[in-house]
Design an enzyme around this catalytic site. Sequence first.
Site, PDB file in Angstrom:
ATOM      1  N   HIS A 147       0.792  -1.234   0.000  1.00 12.46           N
ATOM      2  CA  HIS A 147       0.000   0.000   0.000  1.00 12.46           C
ATOM      3  C   HIS A 147       0.823   1.283   0.000  1.00 12.46           C
ATOM      4  CE1 HIS A 147      -2.482  -3.217   1.756  1.00 12.46           C
ATOM      5  NE2 HIS A 147      -3.392  -2.715   0.953  1.00 12.46           N
ATOM      6  N   GLY A 206      -5.870  11.549   8.832  1.00 11.05           N
ATOM      7  CA  GLY A 206      -6.744  10.599   8.144  1.00 11.05           C
ATOM      8  C   GLY A 206      -6.858  10.932   6.664  1.00 11.05           C
ATOM      9  N   ARG A 249      -5.061  16.451   3.471  1.00 11.28           N
ATOM     10  CA  ARG A 249      -4.480  17.153   4.623  1.00 11.28           C
ATOM     11  C   ARG A 249      -2.980  16.869   4.715  1.00 11.28           C
ATOM     12  NH1 ARG A 249      -7.365  21.361   6.204  1.00 11.28           N
ATOM     13  NH2 ARG A 249      -9.432  20.818   6.873  1.00 11.28           N
ATOM     14  N   ARG A 296      -3.276   4.445  -4.287  1.00 12.61           N
ATOM     15  CA  ARG A 296      -4.681   4.666  -3.898  1.00 12.61           C
ATOM     16  C   ARG A 296      -4.997   6.119  -3.538  1.00 12.61           C
ATOM     17  NH1 ARG A 296      -7.733  -0.233  -1.911  1.00 12.61           N
ATOM     18  NH2 ARG A 296      -6.498  -1.950  -2.706  1.00 12.61           N
ATOM     19  N   ARG A 306      -0.692  10.532  15.257  1.00 12.63           N
ATOM     20  CA  ARG A 306      -1.945  10.802  14.536  1.00 12.63           C
ATOM     21  C   ARG A 306      -2.330  12.255  14.739  1.00 12.63           C
ATOM     22  NH1 ARG A 306      -6.928  10.486  12.688  1.00 12.63           N
ATOM     23  NH2 ARG A 306      -8.730  10.734  14.050  1.00 12.63           N
ATOM     24  N   GLY A 316      -5.673  14.327  13.866  1.00 14.51           N
ATOM     25  CA  GLY A 316      -7.002  14.123  13.293  1.00 14.51           C
ATOM     26  C   GLY A 316      -8.069  14.931  13.985  1.00 14.51           C
ATOM     27  N   SER A 317      -9.300  14.612  13.673  1.00 12.14           N
ATOM     28  CA  SER A 317     -10.415  15.315  14.299  1.00 12.14           C
ATOM     29  C   SER A 317     -11.180  14.354  15.197  1.00 12.14           C
ATOM     30  CB  SER A 317     -11.337  15.901  13.226  1.00 12.14           C
ATOM     31  OG  SER A 317     -11.861  14.861  12.444  1.00 12.14           O
ATOM     32  N   SER A 372     -13.881  18.765  16.099  1.00 12.46           N
ATOM     33  CA  SER A 372     -14.500  19.326  14.888  1.00 12.46           C
ATOM     34  C   SER A 372     -16.018  19.382  15.016  1.00 12.46           C
ATOM     35  CB  SER A 372     -14.126  18.485  13.674  1.00 12.46           C
ATOM     36  OG  SER A 372     -14.582  17.161  13.854  1.00 12.46           O
ATOM     37  N   ASP A 373     -16.565  18.612  15.948  1.00 17.44           N
ATOM     38  CA  ASP A 373     -18.018  18.622  16.150  1.00 17.44           C
ATOM     39  C   ASP A 373     -18.299  18.168  17.572  1.00 17.44           C
ATOM     40  OD1 ASP A 373     -17.200  16.061  14.374  1.00 17.44           O
ATOM     41  OD2 ASP A 373     -18.646  15.449  15.880  1.00 17.44           O
ATOM     42  N   ARG A 390     -11.448  25.081   9.607  1.00 18.61           N
ATOM     43  CA  ARG A 390     -10.812  23.765   9.785  1.00 18.61           C
ATOM     44  C   ARG A 390      -9.305  23.833   9.556  1.00 18.61           C
ATOM     45  NH1 ARG A 390     -14.658  19.069   9.915  1.00 18.61           N
ATOM     46  NH2 ARG A 390     -16.585  20.177  10.258  1.00 18.61           N
TER      47      ARG A 390
HETATM   48  N1  HPA Z   1     -17.522  10.356  15.486  1.00 20.00           N
HETATM   49  C1  HPA Z   1     -16.493   9.604  15.099  1.00 20.00           C
HETATM   50  N2  HPA Z   1     -15.382  10.104  14.609  1.00 20.00           N
HETATM   51  C2  HPA Z   1     -15.294  11.437  14.503  1.00 20.00           C
HETATM   52  C3  HPA Z   1     -16.319  12.279  14.890  1.00 20.00           C
HETATM   53  C4  HPA Z   1     -17.489  11.713  15.403  1.00 20.00           C
HETATM   54  O1  HPA Z   1     -18.451  12.406  15.755  1.00 20.00           O
HETATM   55  N3  HPA Z   1     -15.934  13.557  14.636  1.00 20.00           N
HETATM   56  C5  HPA Z   1     -14.691  13.492  14.128  1.00 20.00           C
HETATM   57  N4  HPA Z   1     -14.291  12.209  14.047  1.00 20.00           N
END
Ligand code: HPA
Length: 236
Positions: free
Chosen positions: A4, A20, A24, A43, A87, A89-90, A203-204, A217
């Site tokens: 890979h 991820g 990015r 890929r 890592r 990430g968000s 991020s949320d 972001r």
């Molecule tokens: N769930 C899973 N993974 C995530 C989320 C989430 O709400 N937000 C960012 N990565």
Amino acid sequence: MTIHIGAKNDEIAETVLLPGDPMRAKWAAENFLTSPRLVNQVRGMFGYTGSFNGNRVTIQGSGMGMPSLSIYANELIRDYDVKTLIRIGSCGGMQPNINIRDIVIAQTTSYISTPSSTIMKEVSFSPCADFELLHNAYNFAKSKGIKTHVGNIYSSDTFYDERPDLNEQMVRHGIMAVEMEAAELYTLAARFNRKALAILTVSDHLQTGEALPSDEREKTFAQMIDVALAAAFPAK
Ligand code: HPA
């Protein structure tokens, strides 16, 4: 080369940052590394190698979820002898004191399963961060006034969750945030005696439904890369 990753053996650095999203990885390499070079595009999972303050660094996309991250982390460790994997990430915030834009550093991670779960049989393994990386990351973030939380997170296999009761128990037990990769990363680092850390931006938020506007972001992602590079290469 691996199945890979198309990079030659000497084209991957000992320290790898793992977002991820492959786009990015491209953005981070172009904005944070000196002389970044594309070393993998199998890929479309871009990997770049360049340098930061004279240190060689690779930034390689991991894809979403533990099965995908596990493929890249296994090959980086087994075939390229990578020593440090961070890592970037968000995550989704789960506690009232965790806000959008905050940084969450996973001291440990809870999970239902990982690609490594079956080899553990009846053991509930506790994946944990490398202490030195964690210490460096936290100290740097604090010195820059970046709001940072350190503790337990939840690495889930499902983004579109049909079991709200699971999240309820996670929240009750102080889990700070949910994401989908860290538990397997820490487990592989333990197995192969490597250093790993997961640094995440919120991020949320699962409880408030709030989400980071797309134009912000990039800025929060940039802050996280600063923390990751400072964790790997602390100022002397
Ligand atoms: N769930 C899973 N993974 C995530 C989320 C989430 O709400 N937000 C960012 N990565």
